[in-house]
Write a protein that holds these residues in place. Structure first.
Motif, PDB file in Angstrom:
ATOM      1  N   LEU A  47       0.659  -1.026   0.211  1.00  9.93           N
ATOM      2  CA  LEU A  47      -0.027   0.040  -0.109  1.00  9.93           C
ATOM      3  C   LEU A  47       0.593   1.243   0.081  1.00  9.93           C
ATOM      4  O   LEU A  47       1.770   0.827   0.350  1.00  9.93           O
ATOM      5  N   VAL A  48       0.597   2.185  -1.309  1.00 10.22           N
ATOM      6  CA  VAL A  48       0.785   3.199  -0.857  1.00 10.22           C
ATOM      7  C   VAL A  48       0.747   4.535  -0.202  1.00 10.22           C
ATOM      8  O   VAL A  48       1.115   5.281   0.612  1.00 10.22           O
ATOM      9  N   ALA A  49      -0.545   4.516  -0.442  1.00  9.10           N
ATOM     10  CA  ALA A  49      -1.335   5.650   0.249  1.00  9.10           C
ATOM     11  C   ALA A  49      -3.024   5.163  -0.158  1.00  9.10           C
ATOM     12  O   ALA A  49      -3.360   4.886  -0.871  1.00  9.10           O
ATOM     13  N   ALA A  50      -3.671   5.946   0.424  1.00  2.00           N
ATOM     14  CA  ALA A  50      -5.203   5.698   0.854  1.00  2.00           C
ATOM     15  C   ALA A  50      -5.789   7.102   0.830  1.00  2.00           C
ATOM     16  O   ALA A  50      -4.967   7.904   1.685  1.00  2.00           O
ATOM     17  N   ILE A  51      -7.136   7.059   0.450  1.00  6.79           N
ATOM     18  CA  ILE A  51      -7.940   7.895   0.840  1.00  6.79           C
ATOM     19  C   ILE A  51     -10.163   7.668   1.298  1.00  6.79           C
ATOM     20  O   ILE A  51      -9.453   6.710   0.100  1.00  6.79           O
ATOM     21  N   ASN A  52      -9.917   8.301   2.134  1.00  9.56           N
ATOM     22  CA  ASN A  52     -11.306   7.699   1.731  1.00  9.56           C
ATOM     23  C   ASN A  52     -12.642   8.874   1.743  1.00  9.56           C
ATOM     24  O   ASN A  52     -12.099   9.959   1.055  1.00  9.56           O
ATOM     25  N   ARG A  53     -13.846   9.000   0.978  1.00 11.03           N
ATOM     26  CA  ARG A  53     -14.594   9.676   0.521  1.00 11.03           C
ATOM     27  C   ARG A  53     -14.616  10.852   1.192  1.00 11.03           C
ATOM     28  O   ARG A  53     -14.524  12.088   0.945  1.00 11.03           O
ATOM     29  N   GLY A  54     -13.788  11.775   2.753  1.00 15.91           N
ATOM     30  CA  GLY A  54     -14.635  12.166   3.465  1.00 15.91           C
ATOM     31  C   GLY A  54     -13.077  13.286   3.552  1.00 15.91           C
ATOM     32  O   GLY A  54     -12.353  13.965   4.231  1.00 15.91           O
ATOM     33  N   GLY A  55     -12.056  12.502   2.860  1.00 13.82           N
ATOM     34  CA  GLY A  55      -9.998  12.818   2.745  1.00 13.82           C
ATOM     35  C   GLY A  55      -9.700  12.776   3.373  1.00 13.82           C
ATOM     36  O   GLY A  55      -8.434  13.571   3.469  1.00 13.82           O
ATOM     37  N   SER A  56      -9.575  11.709   4.034  1.00 10.56           N
ATOM     38  CA  SER A  56      -9.118  11.229   5.406  1.00 10.56           C
ATOM     39  C   SER A  56      -7.933  10.203   4.563  1.00 10.56           C
ATOM     40  O   SER A  56      -8.595   9.542   4.202  1.00 10.56           O
ATOM     41  N   THR A  57      -6.335  10.492   4.676  1.00 12.83           N
ATOM     42  CA  THR A  57      -5.579   9.577   4.249  1.00 12.83           C
ATOM     43  C   THR A  57      -4.792   8.814   5.038  1.00 12.83           C
ATOM     44  O   THR A  57      -4.612   9.145   6.312  1.00 12.83           O
ATOM     45  N   ASN A  58      -3.998   8.373   4.559  1.00 14.01           N
ATOM     46  CA  ASN A  58      -3.322   7.224   4.925  1.00 14.01           C
ATOM     47  C   ASN A  58      -2.203   6.890   4.303  1.00 14.01           C
ATOM     48  O   ASN A  58      -2.331   6.465   1.900  1.00 14.01           O
ATOM     49  N   TYR A  59      -0.818   6.781   4.245  1.00 14.99           N
ATOM     50  CA  TYR A  59       0.409   7.304   3.520  1.00 14.99           C
ATOM     51  C   TYR A  59       1.452   6.499   4.444  1.00 14.99           C
ATOM     52  O   TYR A  59       1.737   6.231   4.839  1.00 14.99           O
ATOM     53  N   ALA A  60       2.020   4.907   3.129  1.00 12.24           N
ATOM     54  CA  ALA A  60       3.400   5.037   3.588  1.00 12.24           C
ATOM     55  C   ALA A  60       4.378   5.282   5.066  1.00 12.24           C
ATOM     56  O   ALA A  60       4.527   6.366   3.171  1.00 12.24           O
ATOM     57  N   ASP A  61       4.958   5.275   5.602  1.00 11.85           N
ATOM     58  CA  ASP A  61       6.643   5.750   5.996  1.00 11.85           C
ATOM     59  C   ASP A  61       7.002   6.247   4.237  1.00 11.85           C
ATOM     60  O   ASP A  61       8.141   6.879   4.872  1.00 11.85           O
ATOM     61  N   SER A  62       7.694   5.219   3.519  1.00 12.27           N
ATOM     62  CA  SER A  62       8.597   5.451   2.531  1.00 12.27           C
ATOM     63  C   SER A  62       8.374   6.897   2.063  1.00 12.27           C
ATOM     64  O   SER A  62       8.771   7.239   0.976  1.00 12.27           O
ATOM     65  N   VAL A  63       7.134   6.982   1.871  1.00 11.38           N
ATOM     66  CA  VAL A  63       6.261   7.920   0.768  1.00 11.38           C
ATOM     67  C   VAL A  63       5.968   9.372   1.525  1.00 11.38           C
ATOM     68  O   VAL A  63       5.546  10.615   1.362  1.00 11.38           O
ATOM     69  N   LYS A  64       5.841   9.492   2.995  1.00 10.26           N
ATOM     70  CA  LYS A  64       5.604  10.204   3.956  1.00 10.26           C
ATOM     71  C   LYS A  64       6.218  11.305   2.845  1.00 10.26           C
ATOM     72  O   LYS A  64       7.565  11.944   3.463  1.00 10.26           O
ATOM     73  N   GLY A  65       5.426  13.293   3.276  1.00 10.29           N
ATOM     74  CA  GLY A  65       6.561  14.355   2.722  1.00 10.29           C
ATOM     75  C   GLY A  65       6.297  13.787   1.261  1.00 10.29           C
ATOM     76  O   GLY A  65       7.212  15.366   0.854  1.00 10.29           O
ATOM     77  N   ARG A  66       6.331  12.989   0.049  1.00 15.89           N
ATOM     78  CA  ARG A  66       6.571  13.260  -1.106  1.00 15.89           C
ATOM     79  C   ARG A  66       5.843  12.831  -1.871  1.00 15.89           C
ATOM     80  O   ARG A  66       5.510  13.285  -2.729  1.00 15.89           O
ATOM     81  N   PHE A  67       4.900  11.742  -1.576  1.00 18.04           N
ATOM     82  CA  PHE A  67       3.442  11.291  -2.053  1.00 18.04           C
ATOM     83  C   PHE A  67       2.083  12.365  -1.624  1.00 18.04           C
ATOM     84  O   PHE A  67       2.014  11.824  -0.641  1.00 18.04           O
ATOM     85  N   THR A  68       1.108  12.941  -2.742  1.00 21.07           N
ATOM     86  CA  THR A  68       0.165  13.798  -2.062  1.00 21.07           C
ATOM     87  C   THR A  68      -1.219  12.672  -2.793  1.00 21.07           C
ATOM     88  O   THR A  68      -0.792  12.169  -3.965  1.00 21.07           O
ATOM     89  N   ILE A  69      -1.552  12.027  -2.098  1.00 19.09           N
ATOM     90  CA  ILE A  69      -3.473  11.420  -2.691  1.00 19.09           C
ATOM     91  C   ILE A  69      -4.220  12.587  -2.656  1.00 19.09           C
ATOM     92  O   ILE A  69      -4.513  12.739  -1.360  1.00 19.09           O
ATOM     93  N   SER A  70      -5.364  12.644  -3.247  1.00 18.44           N
ATOM     94  CA  SER A  70      -5.901  13.771  -3.431  1.00 18.44           C
ATOM     95  C   SER A  70      -7.572  12.713  -4.316  1.00 18.44           C
ATOM     96  O   SER A  70      -7.262  11.169  -4.855  1.00 18.44           O
ATOM     97  N   ARG A  71      -9.283  13.392  -3.906  1.00 19.96           N
ATOM     98  CA  ARG A  71      -9.910  12.660  -4.866  1.00 19.96           C
ATOM     99  C   ARG A  71     -10.879  13.653  -4.894  1.00 19.96           C
ATOM    100  O   ARG A  71     -11.139  14.334  -4.514  1.00 19.96           O
ATOM    101  N   ASP A  72     -11.610  13.257  -6.374  1.00 16.76           N
ATOM    102  CA  ASP A  72     -12.492  13.848  -6.804  1.00 16.76           C
ATOM    103  C   ASP A  72     -13.663  13.262  -7.022  1.00 16.76           C
ATOM    104  O   ASP A  72     -13.519  12.430  -8.074  1.00 16.76           O
TER     105      ASP A  72
END
Length: 114
Positions: A47-72
């Motif tokens: 898992l790299v990153a996840a996002i729910n409908r409300g916008g709550s996100t979760n990131y793998a430690d290896s990508v935190k601060g470098r990757f951003t997940i977003s959702r339309d």
């Protein structure tokens, strides 16, 4: 039936950026979770990153601060903005949607040259 179509992969130099997109269509719920996984050669899918409908996100430690997940939610599309890319980010990236069932995209290759 649920379909996921990914785009945006490619080859980039270390330190560069890429943005992945994944459009989800079909019998989906607005409450579904959308996320990105990746699989490097010889390694397990992670898992790299996840996002729910409300916008709550979760990131793998290896990508935190470098990757951003977003959702339309209006477009049923999830994005992964990847910055400060490293050679170890090289992998096939998969979009994933889940609610009552799990669905995967076909994968898109990201190659980071050092």
């Amino acid at each position: 039936q649920v379909q996921l179509v990914e785009s945006g992969g490619g080859v980039v130099q270390a330190g560069g950026s890429l943005r992945l997109s994944c459009a989800v269509s079909g019998s989906i719920s607005r409450f579904g979770i959308m996320d990105w996984y990746r699989q490097a050669p010889g390694k397990q899918r992670e898992l790299v990153a996840a996002i729910n409908r409300g916008g709550s996100t979760n990131y793998a430690d290896s990508v935190k601060g470098r990757f951003t997940i977003s959702r339309d939610n209006a477009k049923n599309t999830v994005y992964l903005q990847m910055s400060s890319l490293k050679a170890e980010d090289t992998a096939v990236y998969y979009c994933h949607y889940s609610y009552t069932s799990s669905h995967w995209g076909q994968g898109t290759q990201v190659t980071v040259s050092s």
